[in-house]
Design an enzyme around this catalytic site. Structure first.
Site, short mmCIF file in Angstrom:
data_model
loop_
_atom_site.label_atom_id
_atom_site.label_comp_id
_atom_site.label_asym_id
_atom_site.label_seq_id
_atom_site.Cartn_x
_atom_site.Cartn_y
_atom_site.Cartn_z
N ARG A 90 -1.82 -7.77 7.99
CA ARG A 90 -1.96 -6.25 7.74
C ARG A 90 -1.14 -5.47 8.92
NH1 ARG A 90 -7.01 -2.18 6.22
NH2 ARG A 90 -5.87 -0.57 6.36
N ASN A 145 -5.39 -5.78 -2.93
CA ASN A 145 -4.55 -4.88 -3.23
C ASN A 145 -3.19 -5.87 -3.05
OD1 ASN A 145 -5.09 -2.40 -3.35
ND2 ASN A 145 -5.83 -2.14 -1.36
N CYS A 165 -9.83 0.08 -8.47
CA CYS A 165 -9.72 0.92 -7.06
C CYS A 165 -10.56 2.08 -6.86
CB CYS A 165 -8.13 1.31 -7.05
SG CYS A 165 -7.75 2.29 -5.61
N HIS A 195 -2.59 3.65 -6.59
CA HIS A 195 -2.02 4.10 -5.22
C HIS A 195 -0.82 4.89 -5.64
CE1 HIS A 195 -4.34 1.29 -2.55
NE2 HIS A 195 -5.04 1.75 -3.24
N TYR A 242 -2.73 8.56 -1.43
CA TYR A 242 -1.57 7.56 -1.19
C TYR A 242 -0.15 8.13 -1.61
CZ TYR A 242 -4.83 3.75 -0.30
OH TYR A 242 -5.79 3.00 0.14
#
Length: 421
Positions: A90, A145, A165, A195, A242
Site C-alpha cells: 500500500r 479493493n 463499499c 470510488h 474519492y
C-alpha cells in the site's frame, strides 16, 4: 448459518463481529470462521471476537484457521477482505506515482492499478476454491479493493458475487444526522462506479432533501466529502470523497508529497489495535478502531448478508453489480455502484434517472480503464499495464503511462508471476 471471512486477521474484523452481535434478531449466525495465513493476527483477532460476542450475549462460535477449504466448508456466505502484500505494498501504491506528478492512492490511478494486478488473480483463485469446497450456492461478498474491478473479475468467472463499499452507507448516516431523519428512512440516488460516485438525490419519505443539504447544511457536507460548496450547488450533487483525487488532483499530489503516507498511519493504528485486542479485559469495540477507517463497514456487510440469505422480501442496498442496461452508455458487463433490490436471488439494479453528461463522461472513461485493467490483471504484460494507465483519466499521457508501467512492474514483480517469467 455459517459465515466465513477470508482475511479474518484484519484489524477491521471486530467491526464485523460487533455488527453481528448487534443484529442477533435478524442475522441468524451461529458459526463464524476467520481465515488468514497470519496465525498471530488471526488468533489475536479471533480471541477478541469471542470476547465481543460473549459480552454481547451472542451464542455464535468463532473459529480461526489458515486452511481456506476447511474454513469455507458449509458456509452460507464468504466475505473477502484481503490486502495482497499488506501495508508495505500500500505504501508503494501511495508513493511511486509521484515521480510523474500523479496521485498516489491505493484504489485509483496507478496505485489502484498496481493493487488490482496483485489482487485479481489471488481473489479468483480463492473464489474457485470456495466454489469447490462450499458449493455453487455460496454467496461471495467482496470488500476487497479495488472493489469494482475485483467484483467484475468474479462475475466474469460466473461466481455468485456482490461487491460492497462503505461510502454510500457512510454518506447515508451523515445525511440522516444532518437532516434529523432516521437512518433507515434515507434513500440515496447513488450514481457511478466504486470510488467514483455522486449522490444526485437524498430521499426521505419520498421527498428529495438534497436541496436542503446543499442549502443550510452545505458547509458540513463539503467538509465531509472535500468538495467546494459552490461547485456542489452548481452540479446539484454531492460527490464521493474519492472524487477529490480527480477534481483537486494537483493540490492533493502536492499535499501527498509533503505529508505522511496513509499506509504508515494505518500501520501504526493496526499495531495499536492488536495490542488492545490482546488485552483479556477488553470486551467491547475500542475507540481506536475508528482511526482504522471503514466507518459503518459492519452495518453494510451485515445488512447485505442478511438480504442475500434470509429468504425474505427484497431490501435496498447500494452495491457493486453488473450494469445490465442500467446505464445505457456502458456495456452490460460493466460493474457499477448503484442502489439495488437485494434478495436471495442476488441484486437487481434499481432504475436511475438519466445521467447528466458531466457525470456520464467520467463514468464511461473510468469504465474503459477498468476493462483494460482487468485484462492486464488476467493476462499480464507490461504493454497491457501501460495501455490501462494511458486510458486512466488521472494519467492519460504517453510518457507518464510508460514510466509508471515500468515502475509498477518493477516494484510489484514479486506479486506478478508473468513479470518474473
Amino acid at each position: 448459518m455459517k459465515l466465513a471471512v477470508v482475511g479474518g486477521g484484519s484489524t477491521y474484523t471486530p467491526e464485523l463481529i460487533d455488527g453481528i452481535a448487534g443484529r442477533r434478531s435478524t442475522l441468524d449466525v451461529d458459526e463464524i470462521v476467520l481465515i488468514d495465513p497470519d496465525a498471530y493476527r488471526v488468533d489475536t483477532v479471533g480471541a477478541f471476537s469471542r470476547r465481543l460476542l460473549e459480552h454481547a450475549g451472542h451464542p455464535a462460535r468463532v473459529h480461526t484457521t489458515a486452511d481456506l477449504e476447511e474454513g469455507v466448508d458449509g458456509a452460507t456466505a464468504v466475505l473477502i477482505q484481503l490486502r495482497v502484500g499488506g501495508q508495505r505494498t500500500r505504501r508503494s501504491d501511495e508513493t511511486f506515482p509521484h515521480v510523474c506528478g500523479c496521485i498516489g492512492q491505493e484504489t485509483t490511478g496507478a496505485g489502484g492499478l498496481a493493487k488490482a494486478l496483485r489482487t485479481v488473480p489471488v481473489v479468483l483463485d480463492i473464489a474457485d476454491r470456495v466454489r469447490r469446497a462450499a458449493g455453487d450456492d455460496t454467496w461471495i461478498v467482496n470488500f476487497t479493493n479495488p472493489v469494482g474491478i475485483v467484483t467484475r473479475a468474479l462475475l466474469g468467472e460466473g461466481h455468485r458475487a456482490v461487491g460492497l463499499c462503505n461510502v454510500a452507507i457512510h454518506l447515508q448516516r451523515t445525511f440522516a444526522g444532518l437532516l434529523g431523519a432516521g437512518v433507515d428512512d434515507v434513500r440515496l440516488v447513488h450514481t457511478g462506479l466504486n470510488h467514483l460516485s455522486w449522490e444526485r438525490g437524498v430521499l426521505v419519505d419520498g421527498v428529495d432533501r438534497l436541496p436542503e443539504l446543499l442549502g443550510r447544511h452545505a458547509d458540513a457536507v463539503g467538509d465531509q466529502v472535500g468538495a467546494p460548496v459552490d461547485w456542489m450547488r452548481r452540479m446539484n450533487a454531492v460527490p464521493s470523497y474519492y472524487l477529490k483525487y480527480y477534481y483537486a488532483h494537483d493540490e492533493l499530489v502536492a499535499a501527498q508529497r509533503t505529508g505522511r503516507p496513509r499506509a504508515d498511519v494505518v500501520s501504526d493504528v493496526e499495531e495499536e489495535l492488536l495490542k488492545v485486542y490482546l488485552d483479556p479485559d477488553q470486551v467491547t469495540k475500542p475507540a481506536q478502531l475508528e482511526k482504522r477507517g471503514g466507518a459503518y463497514y459492519s452495518e453494510a456487510a451485515v445488512q447485505l448478508v442478511h438480504a442475500l440469505t434470509a429468504g425474505g422480501p427484497g431490501e435496498e442496498h447500494v452495491v457493486n453489480v453488473r450494469n445490465n442496461g442500467t446505464f445505457g452508455f456502458l456495456p452490460d458487463d460493466a460493474v457499477i455502484e448503484v442502489p439495488a433490490t437485494v434478495d436471495a436471488g442476488g441484486p437487481t439494479p434499481i432504475a436511475q434517472p438519466p445521467v447528466e453528461q458531466r457525470f456520464a463522461g467520467l463514468i464511461a472513461a473510468a469504465t474503459a480503464y477498468e476493462h483494460l485493467a482487468l485484462d492486464a490483471a488476467l493476462r499480464g504484460g507490461r504493454d497491457r499495464v501501460a495501455d490501462a494507465l494511458l486510458a486512466h483519466p488521472l494519467v492519460g499521457q504517453y510518457a507518464q503511462a510508460d514510466r509508471l508501467a515500468d515502475d509498477l512492474v518493477r516494484t510489484n514483480r514479486e506479486f506478478l508471476p508473468w513479470a518474473r517469467a
